[in-house]
Structures are given as C-alpha cells and as structure tokens.
Design an enzyme around this catalytic site. Structure first.
Site, PDB file in Angstrom:
ATOM      1  N   HIS A  45      -0.209  12.294  -3.017  1.00 13.88           N
ATOM      2  CA  HIS A  45       1.164  12.189  -3.537  1.00 13.88           C
ATOM      3  C   HIS A  45       1.935  13.495  -3.306  1.00 13.88           C
ATOM      4  O   HIS A  45       2.812  13.853  -4.102  1.00 13.88           O
ATOM      5  CB  HIS A  45       1.167  11.804  -5.027  1.00 13.88           C
ATOM      6  CG  HIS A  45       0.773  10.366  -5.245  1.00 13.88           C
ATOM      7  ND1 HIS A  45       1.649   9.324  -5.086  1.00 13.88           N
ATOM      8  CD2 HIS A  45      -0.415   9.803  -5.580  1.00 13.88           C
ATOM      9  CE1 HIS A  45       1.026   8.170  -5.341  1.00 13.88           C
ATOM     10  NE2 HIS A  45      -0.228   8.440  -5.627  1.00 13.88           N
ATOM     11  N   THR A  46       1.595  14.190  -2.283  1.00 11.71           N
ATOM     12  CA  THR A  46       2.304  15.421  -1.936  1.00 11.71           C
ATOM     13  C   THR A  46       3.207  15.234  -0.721  1.00 11.71           C
ATOM     14  O   THR A  46       4.194  15.948  -0.573  1.00 11.71           O
ATOM     15  CB  THR A  46       1.308  16.554  -1.631  1.00 11.71           C
ATOM     16  OG1 THR A  46       0.312  16.025  -0.751  1.00 11.71           O
ATOM     17  CG2 THR A  46       0.653  17.098  -2.879  1.00 11.71           C
ATOM     18  N   SER A  78      -3.930 -11.170  15.778  1.00  8.80           N
ATOM     19  CA  SER A  78      -4.940 -10.286  15.198  1.00  8.80           C
ATOM     20  C   SER A  78      -6.198 -11.075  14.869  1.00  8.80           C
ATOM     21  O   SER A  78      -6.118 -12.184  14.312  1.00  8.80           O
ATOM     22  CB  SER A  78      -4.416  -9.642  13.911  1.00  8.80           C
ATOM     23  OG  SER A  78      -5.487  -8.981  13.251  1.00  8.80           O
ATOM     24  N   GLY A 135      -7.147   1.469   0.609  1.00  9.40           N
ATOM     25  CA  GLY A 135      -6.654   2.843   0.538  1.00  9.40           C
ATOM     26  C   GLY A 135      -7.090   3.664   1.743  1.00  9.40           C
ATOM     27  O   GLY A 135      -7.021   4.894   1.716  1.00  9.40           O
ATOM     28  N   ASP A 183      -0.340   9.224   6.302  1.00  6.87           N
ATOM     29  CA  ASP A 183      -1.240   8.229   6.894  1.00  6.87           C
ATOM     30  C   ASP A 183      -1.063   8.167   8.407  1.00  6.87           C
ATOM     31  O   ASP A 183      -2.033   8.137   9.169  1.00  6.87           O
ATOM     32  CB  ASP A 183      -0.965   6.841   6.306  1.00  6.87           C
ATOM     33  CG  ASP A 183      -1.216   6.786   4.816  1.00  6.87           C
ATOM     34  OD1 ASP A 183      -1.753   7.769   4.259  1.00  6.87           O
ATOM     35  OD2 ASP A 183      -0.855   5.765   4.190  1.00  6.87           O
ATOM     36  N   TYR A 236       4.625   3.380  -7.395  1.00  5.34           N
ATOM     37  CA  TYR A 236       4.770   4.377  -6.335  1.00  5.34           C
ATOM     38  C   TYR A 236       6.237   4.794  -6.207  1.00  5.34           C
ATOM     39  O   TYR A 236       6.565   5.983  -6.170  1.00  5.34           O
ATOM     40  CB  TYR A 236       4.246   3.792  -5.015  1.00  5.34           C
ATOM     41  CG  TYR A 236       4.195   4.762  -3.858  1.00  5.34           C
ATOM     42  CD1 TYR A 236       3.025   5.446  -3.561  1.00  5.34           C
ATOM     43  CD2 TYR A 236       5.308   4.996  -3.051  1.00  5.34           C
ATOM     44  CE1 TYR A 236       2.958   6.329  -2.500  1.00  5.34           C
ATOM     45  CE2 TYR A 236       5.253   5.877  -1.991  1.00  5.34           C
ATOM     46  CZ  TYR A 236       4.074   6.538  -1.708  1.00  5.34           C
ATOM     47  OH  TYR A 236       4.017   7.414  -0.661  1.00  5.34           O
TER      48      TYR A 236
HETATM   49  P1  ADP Z   1      -4.107  -0.026   3.512  1.00  2.00           P
HETATM   50  O1  ADP Z   1      -3.163   0.585   4.487  1.00  2.00           O
HETATM   51  O2  ADP Z   1      -4.595   0.926   2.496  1.00  2.00           O
HETATM   52  O3  ADP Z   1      -5.251  -0.747   4.168  1.00  2.00           O
HETATM   53  P2  ADP Z   1      -1.806  -1.632   2.971  1.00  2.00           P
HETATM   54  O4  ADP Z   1      -1.480  -2.601   1.894  1.00  2.00           O
HETATM   55  O5  ADP Z   1      -0.890  -0.504   3.214  1.00  2.00           O
HETATM   56  O6  ADP Z   1      -3.302  -1.133   2.701  1.00  2.00           O
HETATM   57  O7  ADP Z   1      -1.930  -2.414   4.344  1.00  2.00           O
HETATM   58  C1  ADP Z   1      -2.736  -3.570   4.437  1.00  2.00           C
HETATM   59  C2  ADP Z   1      -1.990  -4.651   5.202  1.00  2.00           C
HETATM   60  O8  ADP Z   1      -1.877  -4.256   6.581  1.00  2.00           O
HETATM   61  C3  ADP Z   1      -2.722  -5.977   5.240  1.00  2.00           C
HETATM   62  O9  ADP Z   1      -2.400  -6.750   4.105  1.00  2.00           O
HETATM   63  C4  ADP Z   1      -2.178  -6.602   6.512  1.00  2.00           C
HETATM   64  O10 ADP Z   1      -0.890  -7.160   6.300  1.00  2.00           O
HETATM   65  C5  ADP Z   1      -1.980  -5.395   7.408  1.00  2.00           C
HETATM   66  N1  ADP Z   1      -3.112  -5.181   8.323  1.00  2.00           N
HETATM   67  C6  ADP Z   1      -3.859  -4.059   8.434  1.00  2.00           C
HETATM   68  N2  ADP Z   1      -4.768  -4.197   9.434  1.00  2.00           N
HETATM   69  C7  ADP Z   1      -4.585  -5.430   9.966  1.00  2.00           C
HETATM   70  C8  ADP Z   1      -5.204  -6.164  11.031  1.00  2.00           C
HETATM   71  N3  ADP Z   1      -6.202  -5.660  11.763  1.00  2.00           N
HETATM   72  N4  ADP Z   1      -4.734  -7.405  11.303  1.00  2.00           N
HETATM   73  C9  ADP Z   1      -3.730  -7.941  10.579  1.00  2.00           C
HETATM   74  N5  ADP Z   1      -3.107  -7.297   9.583  1.00  2.00           N
HETATM   75  C10 ADP Z   1      -3.530  -6.060   9.252  1.00  2.00           C
HETATM   76 MG    MG Z   2      -1.236   1.367   3.986  1.00  2.00          MG
END
Ligand code: ADP
Ligand code: MG
Length: 399
Positions: A45-46, A78, A135, A183, A236
């Site tokens: 959170h920085t 995907s 995360g 990120d 957030y």
């Molecule tokens: P984190 O980034 O911590 O994994 P987020 O909620 O920011 O969590 O992102 C997760 C979302 O990103 C998933 O719900 C999906 O919509 C998308 N996502 C990530 N990787 C894929 C993938 N390989 N194929 C399809 N969607 C993906």
């Molecule tokens: Mg994310």
C-alpha cells in the site's frame, strides 16, 4: 495449479500454447511471450503514495501465444477462461465495453491506442500457472504479457517502465481497478535472482537488489489462503482516498514525502482516523529501505523481523489483514519462520514466510494444521524463487 504444471518446463508449455493457438486460430503464432506473477517482500500500500516496494517475480507465468492481424480484430482465448473466443474490434474499444477477463488484455490494446501508438489487432491465446485472485497478480501477468507481445508485434520499442505504465492504465482506466504501479513493474522489470527496489514516483529509477535465497540457505514460502473478501474493492479505494486526504492536509504531494523523523509531528496535525494510515505508509517505506540495506549486505535472513513488523502494521494500523492471513502469519512465525507477513492488497490472498532451508515442510504443515483446526480451507503452499520478468520465449516463432 498442480505441482506438475508448476514445475513444467516453460519451453514445453510454450510448445503446447503454440499448438493450441494453431487449433484455435488456424495458423502459427508469431511468438510466445511469458509474464510472471509476483510477491512483494515488503512495501505494501505504498505504491499509490508514490512510495517504495520490493517485489520479486514468481516462476509462475502467464504464457501468451500471439499473432498480429491486419483487419483490426482482436480475438482472445484463455485456457483459464470460459472456452470461448472473444472477438472485439480495436477501433471500438472503450471503457465499459468489455466485461470479464477479456477486459484486461483488451484494456492494454486500448491503453496503447490511447497513448497514440499505431497498433492493430491480434489473435491471442493465454495459458497461465499464476493462481488467480490469490494476491499474486495474475491480472498484471495477463496485462504485461500483452504489453510485451504488442511491443514486439508492432515494433513500439517501449521501455519496461513504459510497458508497465500502459498495463497499469489498462487496469485503472479500462477494467476499473485503481491499482498502483507495483504489480506491473514487477511483472515487466524483475530479473532472476533479485528483488526489484521500486520507487513508484520514478519507476524508471528502479534497481535490482540481489536476493540469493539458495546461497544463504533460505526458502520463501507463499501460502495462498484461498480467501477473497468482497469488501476489498471498496476498502482499497477508501484507503487510497484517505492517504490522499492526509497528504493534502499536510501540504504534501504524496505521503512518500513524509520522513520517519517528521512522522510524530505530522500525526499531531491529522484527524484521528487518518493517523494509523499515515503511520503505516511512512513506517512501511522505512521498512523497504531497511530491507534493501540488509539484502545489499548479503543478509537476507535479517528480512525476517522486517516482515513481522510489516504484518503487524497492516493488521493493526492499515487493517487490511483478515483472520486467515493473521493466522497463517502467526503460526508460521511460531513454527520457526524467520518472518512472515500477508502480501498483496489484503482482505485475503497470500502470506509469505521466510524460512531456513529444510524447515519449509514443518512451517507449511503447521499452517495447514492450524487452518484445519480453525475450519478453514487448506492453504495452497508454494516454494518460490526470484524469477525473470516478462520476456519472449526463444524456440517458438516462425509463421
Ligand atoms: P490477482 O491479480 O491477485 O490474481 P485480480 O482480481 O486482480 O487478482 O485478477 C484476477 C482476474 O484476472 C481473474 O478473475 C480473471 O478475470 C483475470 N485473469 C488472470 N489470469 C487469467 C487467465 N490466465 N485467463 C483468464 N483470466 C485471467
Ligand atoms: Mg490483480
């Protein structure tokens, strides 16, 4: 993700992605790119306070088999999606138009066009070993894979920080998640064997800090609690707004401009509800600086207490931990970890633990047993090493 997939040879995964691409789109991809997920060692959170962070890239990656198109169509598939091919026109991309996972990759193409880059369509097939919603930034991996692939397919020649900024803009402006730059910087700019010392105010000035876990007899565990709490999005945004209000009240551009020595005086000038937020951000920035110093001295084990302090600050001041992440961190600490803390935005997600080599099973087993006793779902536990940032994979390519 099962263990076979996790440790699968990346070239084999790339070949498989290219094969699936051919079946889906009837031609060979121009190439296969990889972008990793990340864990942040310290500095949570920085980033949206113009501050500092210290992430590493994970060995887990999102692969992208891609081929440019000349008709302005963007076709997305995907292996982790719903099985369908999503078809979009690049010229019609606008915030709010694309829902679901396709918004992340489409958002990157939109962000490139918004920035005036002459990009067109493409066929894109993704296959990822980054756990989603844990995360570990699967969303940044998805975006950054598109950014590096488009950079090459359309000969943009953007720098790593420029690609990261484009991916962040996709998530902020197209998907609608107000994340900072960490990120995406981690996914694009990390290098193997090092942590990335990120200055979110000037991402171009990032530095690689050697992080030799193996050589120092250490292991890094990532324990995914499998928990996501719905309040994450609203909380957030509220925390971010609170930090901005505090900076404004203090007459600062961002909380990054408040030093640890100025903190006590500054806290006296703030309304009570902003005090813990500011205290977390300022002490967290100081913890990043200290962690970098310890790593530069070759003393990675000294990160342990810094991780513990970081967790306490997120739990007690920033209040973004939850019962599951608190339990995982506390049990890991008691079971012999040198240090442990929640990582990522919070309200669930993953906990990291720094342990001496040979103790990873005991620490993992203790956390698993504590979760069972508490009635929580079994955590998914990975041992990770600092891996490379986004790149094109050799060996695949010709049309
Ligand atoms: P984190 O980034 O911590 O994994 P987020 O909620 O920011 O969590 O992102 C997760 C979302 O990103 C998933 O719900 C999906 O919509 C998308 N996502 C990530 N990787 C894929 C993938 N390989 N194929 C399809 N969607 C993906
Ligand atoms: Mg994310």
């Amino acid at each position: 993700m099962n263990p076979t997939t996790q440790w699968d040879d990346e070239d084999k995964r790339a070949d498989r992605a290219a094969d699936t691409f051919r079946q889906l789109f009837g031609a060979s991809p121009d190439g296969v790119w990889a972008a990793p997920g990340r864990v942040n060692l310290i500095g949570e959170h920085t980033d949206y306070n113009d501050g500092f962070a210290l992430p590493i890239a994970l060995p887990q990656t999102t692969l992208l088999a891609a081929r440019s198109r000349t008709d302005g169509l963007l076709r997305l598939h995907s292996a982790q999606g719903d099985g369908r091919i999503t078809e979009l026109a690049v010229a019609e991309l606008a915030p709010g138009v694309v829902t679901g996972w396709a918004g992340y990759p489409a958002g990157v193409v939109w962000a490139l066009t918004e920035a005036g880059h002459p990009v067109g369509g493409a066929d894109l097939h993704f296959d990822s070993t980054v756990p989603t919603g844990a995360g570990l930034s699967s969303s940044a991996a998805l975006e950054c894979a598109v950014a590096v692939a488009y950079d090459e397919l359309y000969a943009l020649k953007l720098t790593g920080p420029e690609l990261a900024r484009t991916a962040q803009r996709a998530e902020n402006g197209f998907v609608g998640v107000p994340c900072g730059i960490m990120d995406q910087m981690a996914s694009v700019c990390c290098t193997a064997g090092a942590a990335l010392h990120l200055d979110a105010r000037t991402p171009a000035h990032h530095q690689q800090v050697p992080f030799d876990l193996q050589g120092q007899g250490l292991r890094l565990l990532v324990m995914d609690t499998g928990v996501t709490h719905d309040l994450a999005d609203g909380a957030y945004a509220a925390l971010r707004a609170g930090c901005e209000r505090a900076a404004a009240l203090l007459g600062l551009a961002a909380l990054r401009d408040l030093s640890a020595s100025e903190l006590p005086g500054a806290l006296l000038r703030l309304p009570g509800e902003l005090v813990p937020l500011v205290r977390h951000v300022v002490t967290e920035n100081a913890r990043v600086a200290e962690a970098v110093s310890r790593l530069r001295e070759g003393n990675a084990a000294a990160l342990g207490p810094i991780l513990d302090e970081g967790h306490a600050s997120l739990r007690d001041d920033y209040r973004v931990s939850c019962a599951e992440t608190d339990l995982a961190a506390a049990v890991a600490q008691v079971a012999g970890a040198l240090g442990a803390r929640m990582t990522g935005g919070g309200f669930g997600g993953s906990v990291i633990a720094l342990v001496r080599a040979g103790e990873e099973s005991a620490v993992g087993a203790a956390v698993t047993a504590a979760f069972e006793a508490a009635g929580y779902r079994a955590p998914r536990i990975l041992t990770v090493t600092p891996a490379a940032g986004a790149r094109r994979l050799a060996a695949v390519g010709a049309r």
